[in-house]
Design an enzyme around this catalytic site. Structure first.
Site, PDB file in Angstrom:
ATOM      1  N   CYS A  11       0.804  -1.225   0.000  1.00  0.00           N
ATOM      2  CA  CYS A  11       0.000   0.000   0.000  1.00  0.00           C
ATOM      3  C   CYS A  11       0.835   1.272   0.000  1.00  0.00           C
ATOM      4  O   CYS A  11       0.305   2.351  -0.275  1.00  0.00           O
ATOM      5  CB  CYS A  11      -0.967  -0.011   1.175  1.00  0.00           C
ATOM      6  SG  CYS A  11      -2.131  -1.398   1.140  1.00  0.00           S
ATOM      7  N   HIS A  25      -2.835   6.916   2.392  1.00  0.00           N
ATOM      8  CA  HIS A  25      -3.347   5.659   1.868  1.00  0.00           C
ATOM      9  C   HIS A  25      -4.795   5.500   2.303  1.00  0.00           C
ATOM     10  O   HIS A  25      -5.146   5.742   3.464  1.00  0.00           O
ATOM     11  CB  HIS A  25      -2.493   4.494   2.376  1.00  0.00           C
ATOM     12  CG  HIS A  25      -3.121   3.159   2.174  1.00  0.00           C
ATOM     13  ND1 HIS A  25      -3.624   2.744   0.955  1.00  0.00           N
ATOM     14  CD2 HIS A  25      -3.341   2.128   3.044  1.00  0.00           C
ATOM     15  CE1 HIS A  25      -4.124   1.534   1.082  1.00  0.00           C
ATOM     16  NE2 HIS A  25      -3.968   1.140   2.334  1.00  0.00           N
ATOM     17  N   ASN A  58     -10.263   0.283  -0.799  1.00  0.00           N
ATOM     18  CA  ASN A  58      -8.820   0.267  -0.575  1.00  0.00           C
ATOM     19  C   ASN A  58      -8.157  -0.342  -1.803  1.00  0.00           C
ATOM     20  O   ASN A  58      -8.211  -1.551  -2.017  1.00  0.00           O
ATOM     21  CB  ASN A  58      -8.506  -0.556   0.678  1.00  0.00           C
ATOM     22  CG  ASN A  58      -7.022  -0.607   1.007  1.00  0.00           C
ATOM     23  OD1 ASN A  58      -6.172  -0.408   0.151  1.00  0.00           O
ATOM     24  ND2 ASN A  58      -6.706  -0.920   2.253  1.00  0.00           N
TER      25      ASN A  58
END
Length: 333
Positions: free
Chosen positions: A134, A259, A289
């Site tokens: 990520c 993020h 996500n």
């Protein structure tokens, strides 16, 4: 190449006297690709055996996008890369290096970046993948910045592309409703004044097992509560460090793009920064996500919707599996 020149906010010009070497680099253009298929909470909740409201309350997601058919990691990267080049007024022949940030390629070989280069029409460009999960885009952007400043490359196309829906079980409530797909890209080019500032990054491999691929199933598993505690308690020094390396204070930031893990983490980090008038990316609500793609997708969305403007200092902050993290201040193209 007709790459437009950036305008800099007054608060950022003080960094010219700071530690950043010259010549610098900048983000000359941005591009994004979001898959066509929208998956609302009702469908995701049904697969995971939970209530749709449970998803929204827990992670703040209303819907997400899943790649289907030909929307591969490479294909989405090509779409985003083309848009970044167009935004910068550049062409495939101007690209010297392509860095693909991803952790969701279907196979470790061949790498994805070389295929992206060929499909973009720049087969002579160097191409390699970066896997920092990520925080992958922030890691890749730091590498691209270093390559340009060192004179190793003139223009580096940094692309983050993920097809996370292939790596999670829709039945796993800890991952299925959360992770999604998409791609975004940034063209990094030389600049007389700094537009990408030194990265503050690191890792904590002692906690690597908190997010991993389970060998028996081939699916991701995540200890969500432990990751949440790590993110909200251990990472603020990186935010402070990135601002210090840019020669500004957190209060001078115009935007914060963390993020897009979940809305609770995003709001806690933004509140801790406490910059007046700072816009915070909350792309997670409609995109889910998207792992390495989440930071550039959020950055692109803020710019597209007119929430930030050319010359604005923005803090990008990736964190995730590894555990890895990376933060840097950039100037909006």
């Amino acid at each position: 190449m007709n790459v437009h020149q950036e305008s800099f906010a007054d608060v950022v010009t003080i960094a010219a006297n700071g530690p950043f070497p010259r010549p610098g680099s900048r983000i000359a253009g941005l591009g994004a690709y979001r898959p066509v298929t929208v998956v609302p909470n009702a469908l995701a909740a049904d697969a995971a055996g939970v209530d749709a409201q449970w998803i929204e309350q827990r992670v703040g997601i209303h819907e997400r996008r899943h790649a289907t058919g030909g929307e591969s990691v490479v294909a989405m990267a090509v779409e985003a890369g083309n848009k970044a080049l167009a935004d910068a007024g550049a062409g495939p022949g101007d690209v010297d290096v392509i860095i693909l940030a991803t952790c969701s390629m279907p196979s470790p070989m061949p790498n994805g970046a070389a295929s992206v280069a060929a499909l973009l029409g720049c087969p002579a460009a160097a191409g390699f993948d970066v896997n920092a999960a990520c925080s992958g885009f922030s890691h890749a952007l730091a590498v691209g910045d270093a390559l340009v400043r060192a004179g190793t490359a003139r223009n580096v196309l940094v692309v983050a592309s993920e097809r996370m829906s292939d790596w999670v079980s829709a039945r796993d409530r800890n991952t299925g409703p959360i992770f999604a797909d998409g791609a975004a890209a940034a063209l990094v080019s030389p600049s007389e004044r700094p537009g990408i500032f030194p990265v503050a990054w690191g890792s904590d491999g002692r906690r690597a097992g908190l997010i991993n691929i389970r060998p028996e199933t081939g699916h991701m598993e995540m200890a969500g509560r432990k990751v949440y505690r790590w993110t909200t308690s251990a990472l603020m020094p990186a935010v402070q460090g990135a601002c210090e390396r840019a020669g500004i204070t957190p209060q001078q930031l115009k935007a914060f793009v963390p993020h897009q893990a979940n809305l609770r983490i995003i709001d806690i980090l933004a509140q801790a920064i406490g910059a007046p008038g700072m816009v915070t990316a909350r792309d997670v609500t409609s995109a889910g996500n998207t792992c390495a793609a989440s930071v550039p997708l959020g950055f692109h969305a803020l710019r597209r919707h007119g929430q930030i403007h050319s010359g604005d200092p923005v803090l990008l902050f990736g964190f995730g599996a590894g555990l890895t993290y990376a933060a840097q201040v950039v100037i909006t193209p």
